[in-house]
Motif scaffolding. Structure first.
Motif, short mmCIF file in Angstrom:
data_model
loop_
_atom_site.label_atom_id
_atom_site.label_comp_id
_atom_site.label_asym_id
_atom_site.label_seq_id
_atom_site.Cartn_x
_atom_site.Cartn_y
_atom_site.Cartn_z
N THR A 73 -59.83 -17.24 -60.30
CA THR A 73 -60.33 -16.09 -58.69
C THR A 73 -58.60 -15.77 -57.70
O THR A 73 -58.24 -16.09 -57.83
CB THR A 73 -61.28 -17.71 -58.36
OG1 THR A 73 -60.56 -18.28 -58.04
CG2 THR A 73 -62.39 -17.79 -59.94
N ASP A 74 -60.26 -15.00 -56.73
CA ASP A 74 -58.90 -15.05 -55.53
C ASP A 74 -59.33 -15.28 -54.57
O ASP A 74 -60.72 -16.22 -54.10
CB ASP A 74 -59.19 -13.13 -55.10
CG ASP A 74 -60.24 -12.52 -55.36
OD1 ASP A 74 -61.36 -13.48 -54.58
OD2 ASP A 74 -60.32 -11.39 -54.78
N TYR B 129 -62.65 -12.52 -62.02
CA TYR B 129 -61.64 -11.71 -62.52
C TYR B 129 -61.46 -12.11 -64.87
O TYR B 129 -61.11 -13.67 -64.67
CB TYR B 129 -60.10 -11.36 -62.04
CG TYR B 129 -60.06 -10.76 -60.82
CD1 TYR B 129 -60.75 -9.44 -61.01
CD2 TYR B 129 -59.92 -11.99 -60.04
CE1 TYR B 129 -60.09 -9.50 -59.48
CE2 TYR B 129 -59.68 -11.62 -58.43
CZ TYR B 129 -60.30 -10.01 -58.59
OH TYR B 129 -60.27 -9.64 -57.17
N ARG C 48 -60.17 -4.96 -69.14
CA ARG C 48 -60.35 -6.41 -68.04
C ARG C 48 -61.56 -5.46 -66.57
O ARG C 48 -61.85 -4.79 -66.69
CB ARG C 48 -58.93 -6.32 -67.28
CG ARG C 48 -58.00 -6.40 -67.98
CD ARG C 48 -56.60 -6.43 -67.59
NE ARG C 48 -55.88 -6.90 -68.92
CZ ARG C 48 -54.13 -6.96 -67.65
NH1 ARG C 48 -53.21 -6.29 -66.65
NH2 ARG C 48 -52.52 -7.02 -68.83
N VAL D 25 -63.59 -7.65 -63.18
CA VAL D 25 -63.96 -8.03 -62.24
C VAL D 25 -65.33 -8.61 -61.85
O VAL D 25 -66.24 -7.33 -61.83
CB VAL D 25 -63.23 -8.17 -61.08
CG1 VAL D 25 -63.94 -6.61 -60.13
CG2 VAL D 25 -63.58 -8.67 -59.71
N VAL E 212 -60.69 -6.14 -53.52
CA VAL E 212 -60.12 -6.76 -54.35
C VAL E 212 -58.11 -6.37 -53.66
O VAL E 212 -57.86 -5.53 -53.38
CB VAL E 212 -59.98 -5.95 -55.54
CG1 VAL E 212 -58.76 -6.49 -56.55
CG2 VAL E 212 -61.06 -6.12 -56.21
N GLU F 180 -52.98 -7.62 -55.01
CA GLU F 180 -52.08 -8.78 -56.70
C GLU F 180 -52.99 -8.06 -57.84
O GLU F 180 -52.23 -8.20 -58.72
CB GLU F 180 -52.03 -10.49 -56.68
CG GLU F 180 -51.56 -10.59 -54.94
CD GLU F 180 -52.13 -10.10 -53.84
OE1 GLU F 180 -52.48 -10.54 -53.57
OE2 GLU F 180 -51.39 -10.71 -52.76
N TRP F 181 -54.86 -8.50 -57.71
CA TRP F 181 -55.53 -8.68 -58.55
C TRP F 181 -55.24 -7.46 -58.94
O TRP F 181 -55.61 -6.51 -60.17
CB TRP F 181 -56.99 -9.28 -58.21
CG TRP F 181 -56.66 -10.46 -58.24
CD1 TRP F 181 -56.57 -11.28 -57.89
CD2 TRP F 181 -56.68 -11.71 -59.71
NE1 TRP F 181 -56.14 -12.67 -57.68
CE2 TRP F 181 -56.41 -12.99 -59.45
CE3 TRP F 181 -56.93 -11.16 -61.20
CZ2 TRP F 181 -55.91 -13.54 -60.03
CZ3 TRP F 181 -56.25 -12.12 -61.80
CH2 TRP F 181 -56.64 -13.17 -61.36
N HIS F 182 -55.64 -5.95 -58.25
CA HIS F 182 -55.86 -4.85 -58.49
C HIS F 182 -54.45 -3.86 -59.32
O HIS F 182 -54.91 -2.95 -60.83
CB HIS F 182 -55.54 -4.01 -57.24
CG HIS F 182 -55.77 -2.60 -57.58
ND1 HIS F 182 -54.97 -1.65 -57.66
CD2 HIS F 182 -56.77 -1.56 -56.83
CE1 HIS F 182 -54.92 -0.32 -57.71
NE2 HIS F 182 -56.82 -0.43 -57.44
N TRP G 118 -53.04 -6.56 -61.74
CA TRP G 118 -53.44 -6.57 -63.10
C TRP G 118 -54.39 -5.91 -64.16
O TRP G 118 -54.76 -5.56 -64.84
CB TRP G 118 -54.21 -7.88 -63.03
CG TRP G 118 -54.55 -8.08 -64.41
CD1 TRP G 118 -53.48 -8.84 -65.34
CD2 TRP G 118 -55.56 -8.99 -64.55
NE1 TRP G 118 -54.64 -10.05 -66.12
CE2 TRP G 118 -55.74 -9.60 -65.98
CE3 TRP G 118 -56.82 -8.77 -63.88
CZ2 TRP G 118 -56.90 -10.05 -66.66
CZ3 TRP G 118 -57.47 -9.30 -64.48
CH2 TRP G 118 -58.06 -9.53 -65.50
N PRO H 24 -51.53 -11.71 -63.47
CA PRO H 24 -51.51 -11.55 -61.85
C PRO H 24 -50.36 -11.92 -61.15
O PRO H 24 -49.40 -12.89 -62.03
CB PRO H 24 -53.17 -12.21 -62.10
CG PRO H 24 -53.48 -13.15 -63.54
CD PRO H 24 -52.63 -12.43 -64.20
N ASN I 121 -50.64 -13.19 -58.97
CA ASN I 121 -50.24 -14.92 -57.46
C ASN I 121 -48.94 -15.71 -57.43
O ASN I 121 -48.99 -16.16 -57.03
CB ASN I 121 -52.00 -15.11 -57.98
CG ASN I 121 -52.93 -13.93 -56.98
OD1 ASN I 121 -52.79 -12.87 -57.35
ND2 ASN I 121 -53.88 -14.98 -57.95
#
Length: 115
Positions: A19-20, A26, A39, A41, A52, A55-57, A59, A67, A69
């Motif tokens: 999660t963010d 995700y 993948r 979200v 988003v 970092e997650w974009h 991935w 990710p 993170n």
């Protein structure tokens, strides 16, 4: 909020990756059915793609294998902010109708066109 079909697909086929800070979750497929693993979200609240974080974009779009993170943040990095276009926080340049319609007078290098 995700549709019922998306939630059902996620419950049956999804594996939570993380999660963010906004609370978006995700997922990836439990058992890949194709060459590239899916993948996706599930947004917390209203679905808005600009929420988003980078970092997650990376991935989500298969740019990074995991990710980003875990890498950490550099001191010069600012926290992620969603795109404010169309909201009350949107930038309105001087002279915009919604900003009052007044702008500074032009200097001598501007001359209005008259037909």
């Amino acid at each position: 909020m995700a549709t019922f079909g998306t939630l059902l697909f996620t419950w049956v086929n999804g594996k939570l990756v993380g999660t963010d800070p906004d609370g978006n979750r995700y997922y990836t497929e439990r058992t890949p059915s194709r060459r590239r693993q899916r993948r996706w979200v599930i947004y917390k609240g209203r679905p808005e793609a600009s929420r988003v974080p980078p970092e997650w974009h990376a991935w989500l779009h298969h740019t990074a294998p995991a990710p980003l993170n875990a890498v950490g943040r550099w001191p010069w990095q600012k926290p992620h902010q969603p795109n404010p276009t169309g909201s009350a926080q949107a930038y309105l340049p001087p002279g915009h109708d919604l900003a009052g319609g007044k702008r500074d007078r032009a200097t001598g290098d501007y001359e209005a066109w008259t037909p």
